[in-house]
Design an enzyme around this catalytic site. Sequence first.
Site, PDB file in Angstrom:
ATOM      1  CE  LYS A 114      -4.291  -3.990   1.290  1.00 37.08           C
ATOM      2  NZ  LYS A 114      -5.013  -2.935   2.020  1.00 37.08           N
ATOM      3  CB  CYS A 173      -2.093  -2.559   5.279  1.00 39.05           C
ATOM      4  SG  CYS A 173      -3.819  -1.974   5.240  1.00 39.05           S
ATOM      5  CG  ASP A 189      -1.995  -1.085   1.174  1.00 35.69           C
ATOM      6  OD1 ASP A 189      -1.870  -1.996   0.336  1.00 35.69           O
ATOM      7  OD2 ASP A 189      -2.923  -1.046   2.004  1.00 35.69           O
TER       8      ASP A 189
END
Length: 194
Positions: free
Chosen positions: A103, A145, A8
């Site tokens: 995602k 994450c 990310d």
Amino acid sequence: MRALLIVDVQNDFCEGGSLAVAGGAAVASKITDYLKNNAGDYSLIVASRDWHDANSSNEGHFAIDGAEPDFVDSWPPHCVSGSTGADYHPNLDQTFIGVHVQKGMGHASYSAFEGITTDGRTLEQVLSDAQVTALDVVGIATDYCVLASALDARKTGIAVTVLTEMCAGIAVASTDAALAQLQQAGCAVVTSVA
Ligand SMILES: [Zn+2]
């Protein structure tokens, strides 16, 4: 086989983004520098992106319609699919990335293992297909994450190393707790591999 997972590293999670993590842009630069010197050590380089639905709370993951985010379970809207905020940060050199995972389509999804590749595979399948036995994990945010992705990687049975020099966390206390949790789960936590 050894692989690298870049979690990310997106505009919205870096300075100037809607859910900015301090140090995010620097992390993007450090990963690029690292890849220039070390990409050859990896048989596979994967990057994940949060990729949420527009005009939706994404099942409560976004605080919308005047709601205040609690920064634990609800967040300011971020990384809407196709938006500039969802793009990789420009400091991250994408040419090294072989597999892209998305995602969070319509819901919260902290782990890259909940995502899907552009050709429809799960990350677990990708790693299995490439016979990966060791995964290094970097990215944003350490306490959300990166944590969830590294824990899920460990559950698949492969060796997992989190390289903290190329990670940025939202808060100090939750980042320290995340690193302790990762070690308890059997992940190696090191500053860098150099
Ligand atoms: Zn999200």
